[in-house]
Design a protein around this motif. Structure first.
Motif, PDB file in Angstrom:
ATOM      1  N   ARG A 327      14.072  13.583  38.306  1.00 55.01           N
ATOM      2  CA  ARG A 327      13.777  13.304  39.713  1.00 55.01           C
ATOM      3  C   ARG A 327      12.571  12.382  39.854  1.00 55.01           C
ATOM      4  N   ALA A 328      11.793  12.241  38.784  1.00 57.41           N
ATOM      5  CA  ALA A 328      10.615  11.370  38.839  1.00 57.41           C
ATOM      6  C   ALA A 328      10.920   9.942  38.374  1.00 57.41           C
ATOM      7  N   ILE A 329      12.205   9.613  38.208  1.00 55.37           N
ATOM      8  CA  ILE A 329      12.562   8.272  37.717  1.00 55.37           C
ATOM      9  C   ILE A 329      11.941   7.164  38.577  1.00 55.37           C
ATOM     10  N   ALA A 330      12.045   7.318  39.888  1.00 55.03           N
ATOM     11  CA  ALA A 330      11.536   6.267  40.780  1.00 55.03           C
ATOM     12  C   ALA A 330      10.021   6.113  40.614  1.00 55.03           C
ATOM     13  N   LEU A 331       9.336   7.239  40.380  1.00 51.62           N
ATOM     14  CA  LEU A 331       7.886   7.178  40.157  1.00 51.62           C
ATOM     15  C   LEU A 331       7.588   6.396  38.876  1.00 51.62           C
ATOM     16  N   VAL A 332       8.351   6.684  37.809  1.00 52.33           N
ATOM     17  CA  VAL A 332       8.157   5.981  36.532  1.00 52.33           C
ATOM     18  C   VAL A 332       8.405   4.480  36.719  1.00 52.33           C
ATOM     19  N   ILE A 333       9.464   4.145  37.463  1.00 53.29           N
ATOM     20  CA  ILE A 333       9.786   2.727  37.680  1.00 53.29           C
ATOM     21  C   ILE A 333       8.698   2.049  38.510  1.00 53.29           C
ATOM     22  N   ALA A 334       8.151   2.787  39.499  1.00 54.47           N
ATOM     23  CA  ALA A 334       7.063   2.222  40.312  1.00 54.47           C
ATOM     24  C   ALA A 334       5.850   1.916  39.431  1.00 54.47           C
ATOM     25  N   VAL A 335       5.514   2.856  38.540  1.00 56.46           N
ATOM     26  CA  VAL A 335       4.375   2.655  37.638  1.00 56.46           C
ATOM     27  C   VAL A 335       4.629   1.442  36.736  1.00 56.46           C
ATOM     28  N   ALA A 336       5.866   1.364  36.210  1.00 53.16           N
ATOM     29  CA  ALA A 336       6.211   0.252  35.317  1.00 53.16           C
ATOM     30  C   ALA A 336       6.145  -1.084  36.067  1.00 53.16           C
ATOM     31  N   THR A 337       6.589  -1.084  37.323  1.00 61.78           N
ATOM     32  CA  THR A 337       6.565  -2.316  38.119  1.00 61.78           C
ATOM     33  C   THR A 337       5.136  -2.794  38.319  1.00 61.78           C
ATOM     34  N   VAL A 338       4.255  -1.857  38.720  1.00 64.24           N
ATOM     35  CA  VAL A 338       2.849  -2.223  38.938  1.00 64.24           C
ATOM     36  C   VAL A 338       2.221  -2.712  37.631  1.00 64.24           C
ATOM     37  N   ALA A 339       2.503  -1.981  36.532  1.00 60.10           N
ATOM     38  CA  ALA A 339       1.933  -2.364  35.235  1.00 60.10           C
ATOM     39  C   ALA A 339       2.399  -3.764  34.843  1.00 60.10           C
ATOM     40  N   GLY A 340       3.671  -4.058  35.099  1.00 56.09           N
ATOM     41  CA  GLY A 340       4.217  -5.376  34.773  1.00 56.09           C
ATOM     42  C   GLY A 340       3.531  -6.472  35.565  1.00 56.09           C
ATOM     43  N   LEU A 341       3.335  -6.247  36.869  1.00 53.16           N
ATOM     44  CA  LEU A 341       2.714  -7.261  37.723  1.00 53.16           C
ATOM     45  C   LEU A 341       1.256  -7.485  37.326  1.00 53.16           C
ATOM     46  N   VAL A 342       0.565  -6.380  36.997  1.00 51.05           N
ATOM     47  CA  VAL A 342      -0.861  -6.482  36.661  1.00 51.05           C
ATOM     48  C   VAL A 342      -1.059  -7.152  35.302  1.00 51.05           C
ATOM     49  N   SER A 343      -0.145  -6.864  34.342  1.00 53.94           N
ATOM     50  CA  SER A 343      -0.350  -7.392  32.992  1.00 53.94           C
ATOM     51  C   SER A 343       0.200  -8.805  32.827  1.00 53.94           C
ATOM     52  N   SER A 344       0.911  -9.301  33.828  1.00 49.33           N
ATOM     53  CA  SER A 344       1.515 -10.630  33.708  1.00 49.33           C
ATOM     54  C   SER A 344       0.509 -11.739  33.366  1.00 49.33           C
ATOM     55  N   PRO A 345      -0.657 -11.809  34.046  1.00 52.23           N
ATOM     56  CA  PRO A 345      -1.609 -12.882  33.693  1.00 52.23           C
ATOM     57  C   PRO A 345      -2.099 -12.783  32.249  1.00 52.23           C
ATOM     58  N   VAL A 346      -2.268 -11.567  31.746  1.00 52.23           N
ATOM     59  CA  VAL A 346      -2.732 -11.396  30.363  1.00 52.23           C
ATOM     60  C   VAL A 346      -1.647 -11.868  29.397  1.00 52.23           C
ATOM     61  N   GLN A 347      -0.409 -11.421  29.647  1.00 47.57           N
ATOM     62  CA  GLN A 347       0.702 -11.834  28.788  1.00 47.57           C
ATOM     63  C   GLN A 347       0.867 -13.352  28.816  1.00 47.57           C
ATOM     64  N   ALA A 348       0.734 -13.936  30.011  1.00 51.70           N
ATOM     65  CA  ALA A 348       0.900 -15.388  30.145  1.00 51.70           C
ATOM     66  C   ALA A 348      -0.194 -16.122  29.369  1.00 51.70           C
ATOM     67  N   PHE A 349      -1.424 -15.616  29.455  1.00 51.66           N
ATOM     68  CA  PHE A 349      -2.546 -16.239  28.748  1.00 51.66           C
ATOM     69  C   PHE A 349      -2.303 -16.226  27.237  1.00 51.66           C
ATOM     70  N   VAL A 350      -1.907 -15.056  26.734  1.00 51.29           N
ATOM     71  CA  VAL A 350      -1.628 -14.922  25.299  1.00 51.29           C
ATOM     72  C   VAL A 350      -0.516 -15.879  24.896  1.00 51.29           C
ATOM     73  N   SER A 351       0.544 -15.915  25.698  1.00 51.59           N
ATOM     74  CA  SER A 351       1.683 -16.784  25.393  1.00 51.59           C
ATOM     75  C   SER A 351       1.262 -18.254  25.361  1.00 51.59           C
ATOM     76  N   ARG A 352       0.425 -18.667  26.322  1.00 51.18           N
ATOM     77  CA  ARG A 352       0.001 -20.078  26.367  1.00 51.18           C
ATOM     78  C   ARG A 352      -0.759 -20.472  25.115  1.00 51.18           C
ATOM     79  N   ARG A 353      -1.611 -19.557  24.626  1.00 50.50           N
ATOM     80  CA  ARG A 353      -2.392 -19.863  23.423  1.00 50.50           C
ATOM     81  C   ARG A 353      -1.479 -19.994  22.205  1.00 50.50           C
ATOM     82  N   ILE A 354      -0.462 -19.116  22.137  1.00 50.21           N
ATOM     83  CA  ILE A 354       0.478 -19.171  21.016  1.00 50.21           C
ATOM     84  C   ILE A 354       1.314 -20.450  21.088  1.00 50.21           C
TER      85      ILE A 354
END
Ligand SMILES: [Zn+2]
Length: 418
Positions: A327-354
């Motif tokens: 029943r907490a699936i939507a909560l898990v997905i919400a957390v994952a969505t926020v984590a994805g949006l927040v970590s995007s600039p970090v992932q992009a920075f790492v990718s650009r350097r590579i």
């Protein structure tokens, strides 16, 4: 020690490991080439083409950010209110509230609702791509791609959901430990399996035909000391005019793939320049590094999720008793969505350097800065990319250095600066 303290300790260990791998493998010391070179490079690109690309990007921009915002709002609405839990209950009801039905159908329902909501945006974007001549797909092909990607997600997602909720049922206190290990293994497995099982669902891959170009590319790989079994050509022209190439998999599944559109549009020397960049990824084991970082990140995410589950305020908002229940699936997905949006600039920075390191590799391997620069200009023109995109957009999500940065890097290399 309680399971929670073990989890805190494990998360700390994973964070240290993640940091150590990142520090050791990511080329942090690779700032973009001087801005003056970038401005000079921009001036060499035809003005009306740059204008057209910017107009195209500006047309798509509201739908890009609107889609992200819409997805976020829906995820929060379902995850941080009891709505998501109700939806999951509803899906399980015809099956006697069985947890498998709740996990599978509930999970699919929550994801599908978001897909359905953003579907009109995707369809509208397709019309823009067709209008600008970038997409070669009719609605039939577009819909077929969409259904295929749903099917692939359903198979992978279904396995993840079943695996995860089996663990939370079997080991209510320790699921995070098995889950973290499982998530890491899954990331590694997908890295091997996706190129050989999933990519063929969308494209046909054929070994590059014998000829001077293939000989040159294999020669280039041999000179580079990178074992490449095959150069494959993807029939990308069935859906796009865009040109691209990539390297995927590692070990026995490693392959260099070039789009058929690239062979059509670019000169053989330019194709060699692109292949040299891909060889750079292979030589520096970038796919392996990405997989390792992904595996550690996935493991840490599972442990963090478990710890978040002791935050009763969030559970109460979602109307659930535990983060480990379906029943907490939507909560898990919400957390994952926020984590994805927040970590995007970090992932992009790492990718650009590579990516910048792979560019430097290509320049050193071919020694041909002029062709590298003309290839970058062509990539940008054909793909309708903004050669010098808005700073905030670049910082948030650009996985590659901008076209003018890459052209400037070639100029700096030519001067013997790198
Ligand atoms: Zn690359």
């Amino acid at each position: 020690m309680t399971p929670r303290w073990w989890a805190v300790l494990t998360l700390g260990g994973l964070a240290v490991a993640l940091l150590a791998v990142a520090l050791l493998t990511i080329p942090w010391q690779r700032p973009p080439a001087p801005r003056a070179d970038q401005v000079a490079a921009l001036a060499t690109l035809p003005g009306e083409q740059v204008e057209r690309a910017r107009e195209f990007r500006a047309t798509l921009r509201p739908s890009t950010w609107g889609g992200l915002a819409l997805g976020l709002v829906l995820a929060l609405l379902l995850g941080l209110t009891p709505l998501g839990a109700r939806l999951v209950e509803l899906c399980g009801r015809p099956f006697g509230d069985h947890w498998v039905a709740q996990a599978l159908l509930g999970g699919f329902a929550v994801v599908f609702l978001a897909d359905l909501l953003t579907l009109p945006i995707g369809a509208w974007r397709h019309t823009v791509l067709v209008r600008y001549g970038l997409s070669t797909q009719g609605w039939g092909g577009w819909a077929a791609d969409l259904l295929k990607s749903y099917a692939v997600s359903a198979v992978i997602g279904g396995l993840v959901l079943l695996g995860f909720y089996t663990l939370t049922r079997l080991a209510p206190q320790w699921w995070w430990a098995f889950g973290a290990a499982g998530a890491a293994v899954l990331v590694v497995l997908l890295s091997f399996v996706l190129p050989v099982l999933v990519e063929p669902v969308f494209n046909r891959f054929t070994p590059m035909a014998d000829g001077p170009l293939r000989t040159e590319l294999m020669h280039l790989a041999a000179r580079d000391g990178v074992p490449v079994k095959e150069v494959l050509v993807a029939d990308a022209s069935r859906r796009t005019r865009a040109v691209n190439a990539y390297v995927s998999g590692f070990g026995p599944t490693r392959r260099i793939v070039v789009y058929d559109t690239l062979l059509e549009e670019a000169t053989p020397a330019e194709v060699a320049s692109v292949a040299a960049h891909e060889l750079g990824h292979a030589a520096d084991n970038d796919v392996f590094t990405g997989t390792l970082l992904g595996a550690l990140g996935a493991a840490a995410a599972v442990v963090a999720l478990y710890l978040l589950g002791s935050w009763t305020g969030v559970l109460r908002a979602a109307g659930v008793d535990s983060i480990g229940e379906p029943r907490a699936i939507a909560l898990v997905i919400a957390v994952a969505t926020v984590a994805g949006l927040v970590s995007s600039p970090v992932q992009a920075f790492v990718s650009r350097r590579i990516e910048a390191r792979a560019d430097a590799h290509a320049l050193a391997l071919t020694g041909d800065a002029a062709t590298f620069e003309s290839m970058q200009a062509r990539l940008s023109t054909v793909n309708l990319g903004d050669p010098d995109p808005p700073r905030w957009e670049y910082l948030y999500g650009a996985t590659h250095p901008s076209t003018v940065e890459r052209m400037a890097a070639a100029r700096a290399y030519d001067r013997g600066e790198r």
